[in-house]
Structures are given as C-alpha cells and as structure tokens.
Design an enzyme around this catalytic site. Structure first.
Site, PDB file in Angstrom:
ATOM      1  N   ASP A  24       0.861  -1.186   0.000  1.00 22.52           N
ATOM      2  CA  ASP A  24       0.000   0.000   0.000  1.00 22.52           C
ATOM      3  C   ASP A  24       0.894   1.232   0.000  1.00 22.52           C
ATOM      4  O   ASP A  24       2.097   1.150   0.260  1.00 22.52           O
ATOM      5  CB  ASP A  24      -0.893  -0.008   1.252  1.00 22.52           C
ATOM      6  N   SER A  25       0.285   2.384  -0.211  1.00 20.48           N
ATOM      7  CA  SER A  25       1.023   3.646  -0.159  1.00 20.48           C
ATOM      8  C   SER A  25       1.527   3.926   1.259  1.00 20.48           C
ATOM      9  O   SER A  25       2.445   4.710   1.435  1.00 20.48           O
ATOM     10  CB  SER A  25       0.111   4.776  -0.615  1.00 20.48           C
ATOM     11  N   GLU A  77      -5.447   9.150   9.765  1.00 20.03           N
ATOM     12  CA  GLU A  77      -4.043   9.053  10.208  1.00 20.03           C
ATOM     13  C   GLU A  77      -3.804   9.860  11.484  1.00 20.03           C
ATOM     14  O   GLU A  77      -2.841   9.603  12.209  1.00 20.03           O
ATOM     15  CB  GLU A  77      -3.106   9.469   9.081  1.00 20.03           C
ATOM     16  N   CYS A 105      -4.289  -1.111  -2.126  1.00 26.82           N
ATOM     17  CA  CYS A 105      -4.437   0.337  -2.254  1.00 26.82           C
ATOM     18  C   CYS A 105      -5.330   0.561  -3.468  1.00 26.82           C
ATOM     19  O   CYS A 105      -5.028   0.064  -4.560  1.00 26.82           O
ATOM     20  CB  CYS A 105      -3.065   0.975  -2.464  1.00 26.82           C
ATOM     21  N   ASN A 106      -6.419   1.258  -3.239  1.00 26.50           N
ATOM     22  CA  ASN A 106      -7.359   1.482  -4.351  1.00 26.50           C
ATOM     23  C   ASN A 106      -6.738   2.318  -5.451  1.00 26.50           C
ATOM     24  O   ASN A 106      -6.917   2.047  -6.639  1.00 26.50           O
ATOM     25  CB  ASN A 106      -8.618   2.166  -3.826  1.00 26.50           C
ATOM     26  N   THR A 107      -5.987   3.363  -5.060  1.00 25.78           N
ATOM     27  CA  THR A 107      -5.394   4.243  -6.065  1.00 25.78           C
ATOM     28  C   THR A 107      -4.373   3.481  -6.903  1.00 25.78           C
ATOM     29  O   THR A 107      -4.340   3.606  -8.135  1.00 25.78           O
ATOM     30  CB  THR A 107      -4.723   5.454  -5.380  1.00 25.78           C
ATOM     31  N   TYR A 128      -0.737   8.489  -2.312  1.00 30.90           N
ATOM     32  CA  TYR A 128      -0.807   8.237  -3.749  1.00 30.90           C
ATOM     33  C   TYR A 128      -2.057   8.895  -4.351  1.00 30.90           C
ATOM     34  O   TYR A 128      -2.127   9.128  -5.553  1.00 30.90           O
ATOM     35  CB  TYR A 128      -0.903   6.725  -4.030  1.00 30.90           C
ATOM     36  N   GLY A 129      -3.037   9.135  -3.494  1.00 32.22           N
ATOM     37  CA  GLY A 129      -4.371   9.553  -3.959  1.00 32.22           C
ATOM     38  C   GLY A 129      -4.395  10.857  -4.714  1.00 32.22           C
ATOM     39  O   GLY A 129      -5.341  11.141  -5.448  1.00 32.22           O
ATOM     40  N   CYS A 181     -11.451   3.317  -0.566  1.00 28.16           N
ATOM     41  CA  CYS A 181     -10.129   3.783  -0.130  1.00 28.16           C
ATOM     42  C   CYS A 181      -9.817   3.014   1.149  1.00 28.16           C
ATOM     43  O   CYS A 181     -10.702   2.821   2.001  1.00 28.16           O
ATOM     44  CB  CYS A 181     -10.162   5.285   0.156  1.00 28.16           C
ATOM     45  N   THR A 182      -8.576   2.594   1.261  1.00 28.86           N
ATOM     46  CA  THR A 182      -8.192   1.721   2.377  1.00 28.86           C
ATOM     47  C   THR A 182      -8.452   2.325   3.758  1.00 28.86           C
ATOM     48  O   THR A 182      -8.662   1.595   4.724  1.00 28.86           O
ATOM     49  CB  THR A 182      -6.685   1.423   2.275  1.00 28.86           C
ATOM     50  N   HIS A 183      -8.422   3.661   3.855  1.00 31.55           N
ATOM     51  CA  HIS A 183      -8.609   4.300   5.158  1.00 31.55           C
ATOM     52  C   HIS A 183     -10.075   4.362   5.592  1.00 31.55           C
ATOM     53  O   HIS A 183     -10.372   4.452   6.778  1.00 31.55           O
ATOM     54  CB  HIS A 183      -8.085   5.741   5.134  1.00 31.55           C
TER      55      HIS A 183
END
Ligand code: DGL
Length: 265
Positions: free
Chosen positions: A11-12, A154, A75-77, A43-44, A185-187
């Site tokens: 992931d980023s 974060e 990571c979706n992006t 990365y988004g 999105c992972t978050h």
C-alpha cells in the site's frame, strides 16, 4: 501440493493494513509480507504515471526480499492506475481491491444505486464505474472523492465531532441517497462507525478489503500458523505507533524493517 511461500501486500502507507487485517483473519496459516510506502504516501493525489512507477518499485522490492506466491495491491489508487502494469511485469498473480469490491455490488441485483467514495486519483480514473459496467451492473453510480478522510484517519480522529462533520461535508454532496456505499479507499473502513451515524440505517456498506480477502485464491500452505513481516520506506516508529489504530495492536518492532525500494529498473 502445499505452497509455503508468502502472500505479499503493498500500500502507499498504513491504510492497506485494513486489507492485511482481513487477509490475516481469513488466512491465519499463511505468512504475509506487507510493504507500506510511507516515504511517498499519499498516492491519492498523484498522477497515474507516478503511481505506476511507485507500484512497480514496491512490488519488485517486495519480491526481491520475500518469496511470494501472490501479490495483493492493498491500495485502491494503486489498483486503479497500476494493476495492468503490475500484472504484465510480474511473474506471480496480482490481485487488486477494485474488482472484488465492485463484484459485491454487481453480484447483488437488489442494489439499484451505489456511491463510490475514494481518493481523487481513484475517482478521476473511473476505475470502479468501468469495473461495475464490465461486470454488468445496470444501477446508478455516484462517485465522490473524499480526500480529507485520509489525514483524518491518520490523526486517529475516527470518531467524534470533527470526524462527523467531515463525514457530512462529503456525504451531503451526494446527489441522492444511494442504497449501497463502496468504501473505495483503504482508510475509509476505519470511519465506518461515524459514517453509519450520518447515513440511513439500511445503507449497505461494501469494504473492498474484506471483499478482496473473500475472493483471494492461491495454493494454501501446510503451516500451523503464519508469520508477518513488515517493510516501510520511511519512519518505522510512526508506522508502529499508528498500526494499532488499524490493526488493534502495534506490530512489534522486530517485525518492521526499513527498505529501499530504489528506482524502477
Ligand atoms: N491507500 C490509498 C487508497 O486506498 C489511500 C491513501 C493514499 O492516498 O495514498 O486509495
């Protein structure tokens, strides 16, 4: 025949830990190697070309360090921009998070409208809409970038008045209430408790990370338990501290290593 090679996940940064967590729960006997590109996150907001370059750096560095049988792009992006490049360049199967997330919607005919919430890059790529179309989904799709949710998570602000106000800030922009929401999105799964307060109780929530773990296919190991190794490109201590927000426990220091992913060869 059993295959005791590891599953690679990258992931980023930290967000992919939501995907790793789903994989660890589903496959406790598999060893996993996670790479978080903490030096170059986020990365988004980056261009597709840059994300492709970073994704290839990460994947190749992980494959140089660990013998892998499968790579999960958590990571979706990175999935939106780099999945075809990764699948072309790597010698192992590569699984992204977008197809599985979209499949949870297209596989349920009762879902007639869906909102895709993701980073600016993922929304700009139209990757979810294209995938839903390819899977034969005929319902309405509303796409919305919610960039402030990444720094919010974060900072550990996943509940409370600030999180709720930022949840409303974006969700109020939807043209109408969707039946389902893809957390693209992972978050975003970390904000679920807050998002549920803002949306109707009957909303169907799709977590692409869980969907990916549910669809992951590989030759299983014959171990009794798996091991976890974590690589980060910067600030291992910050990663360790924040990992508890995502995993519910801090990854032990000895399992985290700084890695130089170098430039794409
Ligand atoms: N992991 C990214 C994603 O799922 C979110 C964080 C970032 O922008 O790098 O799209």
């Amino acid at each position: 025949m059993a295959d005791n090679r590891s599953i690679g996940v990258f992931d980023s940064g930290l967000g992919g830990l939501t995907v790793l967590s789903a994989l660890l729960k589903k496959f406790p006997n598999e060893s996993m190697a996670y790479l978080g590109d903490t030096a170059r996150v986020p990365y988004g907001t980056k261009s597709p070309e840059t994300v492709i370059k970073y994704a290839l750096n990460n994947a190749k560095a992980l494959m140089r360090s660990v013998d892998l049988k499968l790579l999960v792009v958590a990571c979706n992006t990175a999935t939106a921009h780099a999945l075809p490049a990764l699948q072309k360049e790597l010698s192992i199967p590569v699984l992204g998070v977008i197809k599985p997330g979209a499949f949870e919607v297209s596989n349920r005919p009762e879902i007639k409208s869906v909102a895709v919430l993701a980073t600016t890059g993922t929304i700009g790529s139209n990757a979810y809409e294209k995938t839903l179309n390819n899977q034969g989904y005929k319902g309405e799709v509303f796409s919305l970038a919610c960039p402030l949710w990444v720094p919010l998570v974060e900072e550990g602000l996943i509940e409370g008045p600030i999180a709720e106000s930022l949840a409303r800030h974006y969700l109020d922009q939807l043209p109408k209430l969707p039946q389902a929401v893809i957390l693209g999105c992972t978050h975003y799964p970390m904000l679920l408790t807050t998002l549920k307060k803002v949306m109707p109780a009957e909303t169907i929530w799709i977590d692409s990370g869980h969907a990916t773990a549910a669809l992951a296919q590989f030759e299983p190991s014959n171990r009794d338990s798996g091991e976890l190794k974590v690589y980060v490109t910067d600030a291992p201590e910050r990663f360790r501290a924040l990992s508890s927000v995502f995993l519910g426990y801090s990854v032990p220091e000895r399992q985290i290593e700084l890695i130089d992913v170098g430039v794409s060869e």
